[in-house]
Design a protein around this motif. Structure first.
Motif, PDB file in Angstrom:
ATOM      1  N   ARG A 196       4.389  55.313  73.003  1.00 34.10           N
ATOM      2  CA  ARG A 196       5.695  55.300  73.666  1.00 34.10           C
ATOM      3  C   ARG A 196       6.803  55.902  72.815  1.00 34.10           C
ATOM      4  NH1 ARG A 196       7.637  49.987  76.296  1.00 34.10           N
ATOM      5  NH2 ARG A 196       7.486  49.166  74.162  1.00 34.10           N
ATOM      6  N   VAL A 197       6.550  56.149  71.532  1.00 38.78           N
ATOM      7  CA  VAL A 197       7.581  56.736  70.686  1.00 38.78           C
ATOM      8  C   VAL A 197       7.869  58.153  71.180  1.00 38.78           C
ATOM      9  CG1 VAL A 197       5.857  57.526  68.994  1.00 38.78           C
ATOM     10  CG2 VAL A 197       8.245  57.249  68.309  1.00 38.78           C
ATOM     11  N   ASN A 198       9.158  58.490  71.225  1.00 38.36           N
ATOM     12  CA  ASN A 198       9.560  59.744  71.859  1.00 38.36           C
ATOM     13  C   ASN A 198      10.457  60.572  70.943  1.00 38.36           C
ATOM     14  OD1 ASN A 198      12.292  58.675  72.230  1.00 38.36           O
ATOM     15  ND2 ASN A 198      11.346  57.364  73.786  1.00 38.36           N
ATOM     16  N   ALA A 199      11.054  61.606  71.517  1.00 39.47           N
ATOM     17  CA  ALA A 199      11.848  62.555  70.735  1.00 39.47           C
ATOM     18  C   ALA A 199      13.111  61.946  70.161  1.00 39.47           C
ATOM     19  CB  ALA A 199      12.205  63.761  71.603  1.00 39.47           C
ATOM     20  N   ALA A 200      13.474  60.729  70.557  1.00 38.35           N
ATOM     21  CA  ALA A 200      14.655  60.095  69.967  1.00 38.35           C
ATOM     22  C   ALA A 200      14.425  59.770  68.490  1.00 38.35           C
ATOM     23  CB  ALA A 200      15.004  58.817  70.734  1.00 38.35           C
ATOM     24  N   PHE A 201      13.178  59.563  68.080  1.00 38.06           N
ATOM     25  CA  PHE A 201      12.919  59.248  66.671  1.00 38.06           C
ATOM     26  C   PHE A 201      13.262  60.420  65.758  1.00 38.06           C
ATOM     27  CE2 PHE A 201       9.987  59.006  62.999  1.00 38.06           C
ATOM     28  CZ  PHE A 201      10.536  57.877  62.398  1.00 38.06           C
ATOM     29  N   PRO A 202      12.834  61.659  66.053  1.00 38.91           N
ATOM     30  CA  PRO A 202      13.307  62.779  65.221  1.00 38.91           C
ATOM     31  C   PRO A 202      14.826  62.919  65.221  1.00 38.91           C
ATOM     32  CG  PRO A 202      11.426  63.471  66.535  1.00 38.91           C
ATOM     33  CD  PRO A 202      11.821  62.114  67.027  1.00 38.91           C
ATOM     34  N   LEU A 203      15.486  62.604  66.344  1.00 45.97           N
ATOM     35  CA  LEU A 203      16.948  62.646  66.373  1.00 45.97           C
ATOM     36  C   LEU A 203      17.542  61.631  65.394  1.00 45.97           C
ATOM     37  CD1 LEU A 203      17.836  62.998  70.181  1.00 45.97           C
ATOM     38  CD2 LEU A 203      18.042  64.725  68.388  1.00 45.97           C
ATOM     39  N   SER A 204      16.903  60.468  65.297  1.00 45.85           N
ATOM     40  CA  SER A 204      17.407  59.461  64.355  1.00 45.85           C
ATOM     41  C   SER A 204      17.239  59.926  62.914  1.00 45.85           C
ATOM     42  CB  SER A 204      16.688  58.129  64.579  1.00 45.85           C
ATOM     43  OG  SER A 204      15.323  58.194  64.180  1.00 45.85           O
ATOM     44  N   LEU A 205      16.156  60.639  62.625  1.00 50.40           N
ATOM     45  CA  LEU A 205      15.968  61.175  61.271  1.00 50.40           C
ATOM     46  C   LEU A 205      17.018  62.243  60.964  1.00 50.40           C
ATOM     47  CD1 LEU A 205      12.070  61.477  61.047  1.00 50.40           C
ATOM     48  CD2 LEU A 205      13.552  59.596  60.305  1.00 50.40           C
ATOM     49  N   LEU A 206      17.376  63.041  61.959  1.00 46.57           N
ATOM     50  CA  LEU A 206      18.461  64.014  61.765  1.00 46.57           C
ATOM     51  C   LEU A 206      19.784  63.299  61.482  1.00 46.57           C
ATOM     52  CD1 LEU A 206      17.750  66.700  64.537  1.00 46.57           C
ATOM     53  CD2 LEU A 206      17.457  66.933  62.058  1.00 46.57           C
ATOM     54  N   ALA A 207      19.999  62.174  62.155  1.00 43.78           N
ATOM     55  CA  ALA A 207      21.222  61.397  61.902  1.00 43.78           C
ATOM     56  C   ALA A 207      21.242  60.868  60.475  1.00 43.78           C
ATOM     57  CB  ALA A 207      21.313  60.243  62.899  1.00 43.78           C
ATOM     58  N   VAL A 208      20.093  60.431  59.963  1.00 39.45           N
ATOM     59  CA  VAL A 208      20.011  59.959  58.578  1.00 39.45           C
ATOM     60  C   VAL A 208      20.338  61.089  57.615  1.00 39.45           C
ATOM     61  CG1 VAL A 208      18.428  59.117  56.790  1.00 39.45           C
ATOM     62  CG2 VAL A 208      18.384  58.106  59.076  1.00 39.45           C
ATOM     63  N   ALA A 209      19.742  62.266  57.852  1.00 42.32           N
ATOM     64  CA  ALA A 209      20.004  63.407  56.975  1.00 42.32           C
ATOM     65  C   ALA A 209      21.471  63.826  57.033  1.00 42.32           C
ATOM     66  CB  ALA A 209      19.100  64.577  57.367  1.00 42.32           C
ATOM     67  N   GLY A 210      22.037  63.848  58.231  1.00 45.63           N
ATOM     68  CA  GLY A 210      23.443  64.219  58.363  1.00 45.63           C
ATOM     69  C   GLY A 210      24.371  63.221  57.685  1.00 45.63           C
ATOM     70  N   ALA A 211      24.052  61.917  57.823  1.00 47.85           N
ATOM     71  CA  ALA A 211      24.886  60.891  57.178  1.00 47.85           C
ATOM     72  C   ALA A 211      24.783  60.983  55.660  1.00 47.85           C
ATOM     73  CB  ALA A 211      24.455  59.504  57.659  1.00 47.85           C
ATOM     74  N   TRP A 212      23.585  61.262  55.154  1.00 46.93           N
ATOM     75  CA  TRP A 212      23.417  61.395  53.700  1.00 46.93           C
ATOM     76  C   TRP A 212      24.244  62.569  53.185  1.00 46.93           C
ATOM     77  CZ3 TRP A 212      21.474  65.497  50.868  1.00 46.93           C
ATOM     78  CH2 TRP A 212      21.295  65.254  49.489  1.00 46.93           C
ATOM     79  N   PHE A 213      24.194  63.694  53.881  1.00 45.46           N
ATOM     80  CA  PHE A 213      24.969  64.855  53.456  1.00 45.46           C
ATOM     81  C   PHE A 213      26.465  64.554  53.528  1.00 45.46           C
ATOM     82  CE2 PHE A 213      27.236  68.819  54.219  1.00 45.46           C
ATOM     83  CZ  PHE A 213      26.740  69.620  53.198  1.00 45.46           C
ATOM     84  N   PHE A 214      26.892  63.870  54.586  1.00 41.53           N
ATOM     85  CA  PHE A 214      28.308  63.547  54.740  1.00 41.53           C
ATOM     86  C   PHE A 214      28.785  62.644  53.595  1.00 41.53           C
ATOM     87  CE2 PHE A 214      31.359  60.341  56.177  1.00 41.53           C
ATOM     88  CZ  PHE A 214      32.435  61.160  56.482  1.00 41.53           C
ATOM     89  N   CYS A 215      28.021  61.612  53.289  1.00 40.48           N
ATOM     90  CA  CYS A 215      28.446  60.660  52.262  1.00 40.48           C
ATOM     91  C   CYS A 215      28.383  61.262  50.865  1.00 40.48           C
ATOM     92  CB  CYS A 215      27.579  59.395  52.322  1.00 40.48           C
ATOM     93  SG  CYS A 215      27.779  58.432  53.839  1.00 40.48           S
ATOM     94  N   ARG A 216      27.450  62.174  50.651  1.00 39.30           N
ATOM     95  CA  ARG A 216      27.214  62.684  49.303  1.00 39.30           C
ATOM     96  C   ARG A 216      27.971  63.967  49.004  1.00 39.30           C
ATOM     97  NH1 ARG A 216      22.732  62.015  45.772  1.00 39.30           N
ATOM     98  NH2 ARG A 216      23.434  62.785  43.748  1.00 39.30           N
ATOM     99  N   HIS A 217      28.219  64.811  49.996  1.00 39.08           N
ATOM    100  CA  HIS A 217      28.691  66.162  49.703  1.00 39.08           C
ATOM    101  C   HIS A 217      29.963  66.557  50.444  1.00 39.08           C
ATOM    102  CE1 HIS A 217      25.117  67.148  47.376  1.00 39.08           C
ATOM    103  NE2 HIS A 217      24.373  66.649  48.343  1.00 39.08           N
ATOM    104  N   THR A 218      30.659  65.631  51.065  1.00 35.79           N
ATOM    105  CA  THR A 218      31.890  65.995  51.755  1.00 35.79           C
ATOM    106  C   THR A 218      33.058  65.176  51.221  1.00 35.79           C
ATOM    107  OG1 THR A 218      31.652  64.368  53.557  1.00 35.79           O
ATOM    108  CG2 THR A 218      30.591  66.523  53.853  1.00 35.79           C
ATOM    109  N   PHE A 219      34.240  65.768  51.309  1.00 40.59           N
ATOM    110  CA  PHE A 219      35.426  65.058  50.840  1.00 40.59           C
ATOM    111  C   PHE A 219      35.731  63.862  51.734  1.00 40.59           C
ATOM    112  CE2 PHE A 219      40.044  64.412  51.008  1.00 40.59           C
ATOM    113  CZ  PHE A 219      40.269  64.072  49.676  1.00 40.59           C
ATOM    114  N   ALA A 220      35.484  63.998  53.049  1.00 37.54           N
ATOM    115  CA  ALA A 220      35.736  62.877  53.952  1.00 37.54           C
ATOM    116  C   ALA A 220      34.859  61.682  53.598  1.00 37.54           C
ATOM    117  CB  ALA A 220      35.489  63.307  55.396  1.00 37.54           C
TER     118      ALA A 220
END
Length: 370
Positions: A196-220
């Motif tokens: 039953r696992v679907n394409a939302a799981f890869p989307l969640s991994l993209l959210a993790v990667a995006g949040a890591w980049f935001f927290c680590r490499h952006t002024f905001a």
């Protein structure tokens, strides 16, 4: 008598050890709980934590339930880092599901590739709009975002209930409070047939990667971290608190809305009176167990997901009540907060007085000479 005294800044190793200590304490308390319930602790732990992972289907369920926890937990962690406390992620998830469900039902019968992306966009906007209410009230009227976001959760529940009992109820559904089943174009593709696992799981991994980049490499991201760790320094530097509040609520609301899309366009396939067993509230525990770090949130979501599917396994095989899942979640949060208390503070005995002072009345004599 003793009092709490703040320790020096705790080391990174101590902060990372805190969730592990909490998990071990949770297991120790769980063993006593299983004994009181008449279960052999080792067998109960096997059924609860090991057996669900011994099959491919069980691993698929683990990833399925971890998906909304990751999406909600990542968004909440970004806000918590700036001391912006969004407690209403479950309501934002619900409104995201409602918005996506309306799109799916409005374009029912349309077999086009743009339907699903439009649902995801609508879900993100639905969650974002619901999160904008506490953000607006906090920045304009200085209301408590904790209370406002929490109360809006139940408003979202009631709104969904109204829709599935009324305007969006399936006319051919034998009067059950649910919408029509979504068409194939409105369903997320499965990652593997039979699971039953679907394409939302890869989307969640993209959210993790995006949040890591935001927290680590952006002024905001740096600005929000400073605002959370040293509010006075952030104010002196000219960092805008309203901007942090708006950004935190917009991100967490949008991600929670996408999590709602993953539920109604995934395992549910329709709108029902309840689209979440409390993922938005469990994500608060996930964010803190993950130490407000995106990668930590990912690992904590897998642990929390295991508590969900382990609780279902224990209900079936051990005949334990469904409340066992919430109990383990509560124990994990309780022990985490206790561990953090002893990391940040220590008990120091109060100094006793070494001598006693007595007040003696000294008569004042006045002589009046005539």
């Amino acid at each position: 008598m003793s009092r709490l005294e703040a320790r020096p800044t705790p080391s990174r190793a101590m902060m990372l050890a805190s969730p592990l200590i909490a998990a071990l304490a949770m297991l120790a308390t769980g063993s006593l709980l299983f004994l009181f319930l008449g279960q052999a602790p080792l067998h109960a732990f096997y059924v609860y934590f090991i057996k669900p992972l011994t099959t491919e289907y069980g691993i698929g369920e683990l990833l399925l339930k971890a998906t909304p926890l990751i999406l909600c937990g990542v968004g909440l962690a970004i806000g918590f880092r700036a001391n912006v406390h969004n407690i209403g992620a479950d309501g934002q998830l619900t409104m995201g599901a409602v918005a996506a469900g309306w799109v799916a039902l409005h374009f029912d019968g349309v077999e086009a590739g743009w339907v699903l992306p439009l649902m995801i966009l609508a879900g993100a906007l639905g969650g974002l709009a619901w999160a904008a209410v506490p953000a607006l009230l906090r920045t304009r009227f200085n209301t408590s975002e904790i209370l406002v976001s929490l109360m809006l959760v139940y408003v979202a529940y009631l709104f969904l209930g109204y829709l599935v009992h009324g305007p969006l109820r399936d006319p051919a559904g034998f009067n059950f409070p649910q919408s029509k089943m979504f068409g194939d174009a409105a369903l997320l593709p499965l990652l593997k047939e039979g699971l039953r696992v679907n394409a939302a799981f890869p989307l969640s991994l993209l959210a993790v990667a995006g949040a890591w980049f935001f927290c680590r490499h952006t002024f905001a991201g740096y600005r929000m971290q400073v605002s959370g760790m040293a509010p006075a320094a952030a104010l002196y530097a000219g960092f805008s608190e309203p901007k942090n509040v708006w950004f935190a609520f917009m991100v967490s609301g949008a991600l929670a809305g996408v999590a709602g899309v993953g539920e109604v366009a995934g395992p549910l396939g329709q709108l029902q009176p309840s689209v979440s067993p409390g993922y938005g509230f469990a994500a608060i525990i996930v964010a803190y167990v993950g130490r407000l770090h995106p990668l930590g949130v990912l690992l904590a979501s897998l642990l929390m997901s295991l508590l969900y599917i382990g609780g279902e396994s224990a209900q079936i095989e051990l005949q334990l009540p469904s409340a066992i899942t919430g109990l383990f979640q509560g124990l994990l949060l309780f022990y985490l907060l206790a561990a953090d208390l002893f990391i940040h503070y220590r008990f120091k005995p109060r100094a006793r007085a070494t001598g006693a002072t007595t007040d003696a009345a000294v008569p004042l004599e006045t002589a009046h000479e005539s």
